[in-house]
Scaffold this motif. Structure first.
Motif, PDB file in Angstrom:
ATOM      1  N   THR A   3       0.852  -1.180   0.000  1.00 50.29           N
ATOM      2  CA  THR A   3       0.000   0.000   0.000  1.00 50.29           C
ATOM      3  C   THR A   3       0.887   1.229   0.000  1.00 50.29           C
ATOM      4  O   THR A   3       1.800   1.343   0.831  1.00 50.29           O
ATOM      5  N   TYR A   4       0.650   2.154  -0.909  1.00 53.64           N
ATOM      6  CA  TYR A   4       1.428   3.380  -1.009  1.00 53.64           C
ATOM      7  C   TYR A   4       0.559   4.566  -0.635  1.00 53.64           C
ATOM      8  O   TYR A   4      -0.640   4.595  -0.952  1.00 53.64           O
ATOM      9  N   ALA A   5       1.142   5.545   0.033  1.00 57.06           N
ATOM     10  CA  ALA A   5       0.431   6.761   0.427  1.00 57.06           C
ATOM     11  C   ALA A   5       0.896   7.906  -0.471  1.00 57.06           C
ATOM     12  O   ALA A   5       2.088   8.061  -0.730  1.00 57.06           O
ATOM     13  N   TYR A   6      -0.057   8.695  -0.928  1.00 54.95           N
ATOM     14  CA  TYR A   6       0.219   9.856  -1.772  1.00 54.95           C
ATOM     15  C   TYR A   6      -0.436  11.081  -1.164  1.00 54.95           C
ATOM     16  O   TYR A   6      -1.443  10.982  -0.453  1.00 54.95           O
ATOM     17  N   GLU A  16      -4.400   6.573   0.122  1.00 54.35           N
ATOM     18  CA  GLU A  16      -3.567   5.383   0.000  1.00 54.35           C
ATOM     19  C   GLU A  16      -4.107   4.528  -1.124  1.00 54.35           C
ATOM     20  O   GLU A  16      -5.318   4.507  -1.380  1.00 54.35           O
ATOM     21  N   LYS A  38       4.787  11.058  -3.351  1.00 53.24           N
ATOM     22  CA  LYS A  38       4.662   9.814  -2.598  1.00 53.24           C
ATOM     23  C   LYS A  38       5.137  10.063  -1.177  1.00 53.24           C
ATOM     24  O   LYS A  38       6.187  10.664  -0.961  1.00 53.24           O
ATOM     25  N   LYS A  39       4.358   9.634  -0.200  1.00 55.15           N
ATOM     26  CA  LYS A  39       4.734   9.781   1.204  1.00 55.15           C
ATOM     27  C   LYS A  39       5.417   8.496   1.652  1.00 55.15           C
ATOM     28  O   LYS A  39       4.998   7.399   1.288  1.00 55.15           O
ATOM     29  N   ASN A  41       6.607   6.182   4.860  1.00 53.09           N
ATOM     30  CA  ASN A  41       6.377   5.915   6.276  1.00 53.09           C
ATOM     31  C   ASN A  41       7.515   5.064   6.819  1.00 53.09           C
ATOM     32  O   ASN A  41       8.340   4.549   6.072  1.00 53.09           O
TER      33      ASN A  41
END
Length: 81
Positions: A3-6, A16, A38-39, A41
């Motif tokens: 899962t990628y966070a933007y 996400e 792109k965030k 973590n």
């Protein structure tokens, strides 16, 4: 699949999305068509226990590290005094 966070640089919309490793990163915001970033973590992997460090592994042949010398017995002259 990870899962990628933007987050959008223009409208601050954050979301996400589940993407494959081979999928390209998203570039436009679904809300305003602005530029996405792109965030990142913190990593959710923790290594506990033995076996994860070089000092925990078996000795390998050809190692440049020599073992610590064994302690020598006390000299006989010092023991007789």
């Amino acid at each position: 699949m990870p899962t990628y966070a933007y987050a959008c640089k223009d409208c601050s919309h954050a979301f996400e999305i589940v993407q494959s490793f081979t999928d390209s990163s998203l570039t436009s915001c679904p809300e305003c068509e602005g530029t996405l970033r792109k965030k990142f973590n913190s990593v959710g992997v923790v290594f506990k226990g033995s076996g994860f460090y070089r000092t925990d592994s078996r000795e390998s042949k050809g190692s440049s590290v020599s073992p610590a010398p064994a302690s020598a017995p006390a000299p006989a002259a010092a023991a007789a005094s």
